[in-house]
Design a protein around this motif. Structure first.
Motif: not given
Length: 262
Positions: A37, A40, A44, A194, A250
């Protein structure tokens, strides 16, 4: 039959196979989360805890939280409340009553969390309670808890509906349910990037860092099998929760769903 990533497996087999996955990745789980991540996941989880709005004296359950990441954040938030308080004696009493219960079906993940608690100087903290248990059959009384969180865990269970029903059962009226989970990206160009990152890069990272490509391949596939944000919100409402909402982060890579027991 049930899903294990993109494979079809028998229900009784799924929990065993998922257990094997997390036993395999336990020791490198937090490092891999950071790498996958780009750090990240920390933000979160901070967002999840800020939505929970913890208070001293609360009894909170964090499910599938074996490594302690969410529980430590809740405790840090409560400690900052305690430090700011002017009525030190009252706050000390409230803090003594605070219980943050970390429940995980996998003892290897719990052992990682307990070790991390010791490293943080929280090994003797009575507020942290470590419990080996199944999210589909919790060993807590009805209407006994103020809050319930589950971060990156609900997509790995065999029956999501049972987990939601159990969350509703153990929460007091006024209790909050919060779920942080990898979800679905809908923006076309971002979705393609992604997907490439998920299916090509993450399993390769798993092999490089943890020596375990297959487990991380499962983790990626399990995300794609998980219900969409709207579908999962309707499942939470069907379990009895009110004021169900979700926030995409995101662009939908992750979503935080919440519900209130009234």
């Amino acid at each position: 039959m049930n899903n294990l990533g993109f494979k079809e497996v028998h229900e009784e087999e799924k929990s065993r196979l998922v257990g094997n996955v997390f036993s395999s990745v336990a020791s490198s789980y937090d490092l891999m989360n950071d790498i996958m991540s780009v750090g990240l996941h920390r933000l979160w989880k901070d967002r999840l805890v800020s939505k929970l709005n913890p208070f001293p004296g609360m009894k909170h359950l964090d499910v599938a939280g074996g490594t302690g990441d969410v529980a430590f954040r809740i405790l840090e938030t409560l400690n900052s409340v305690k430090r700011r308080a002017t009525q030190d004696v009252l706050e000390d009493n409230l803090h003594e009553e605070t219980q943050i219960i970390i429940c995980d079906i996998n003892p290897n993940m719990l052992n990682v969390g307990k070790k991390r608690a010791m490293e943080r100087g929280l090994g003797e903290d009575k507020s942290l309670v470590w419990v080996e248990g199944d999210a589909e059959a919790l060993k807590f009384k009805d209407n006994s808890l103020d809050g319930y969180t589950i971060a990156f865990g609900i997509r790995n269970v065999t029956h999501i509906e049972k987990v939601l029903a159990e969350a509703y059962r153990v929460l007091k009226r006024g209790g909050r349910f919060l779920c942080l989970e990898l979800s679905h990206v809908e923006v076309p160009v971002f979705k393609e990037l992604y997907d490439y990152y998920s299916f090509s890069v993450i399993p390769a990272m798993g092999e490089l860092v943890a020596g375990d490509r297959n487990s991380y391949q499962y983790l990626v596939e399990s995300i794609r099998r998980f219900p969409s944000q709207e579908t999962f919100a309707s499942m939470i409402a069907a379990a009895g929760f009110q004021k169900v909402e979700y926030e995409n982060l995101v662009g939908g890579v992750v979503a935080i769903h919440s519900g209130l027991k009234v």
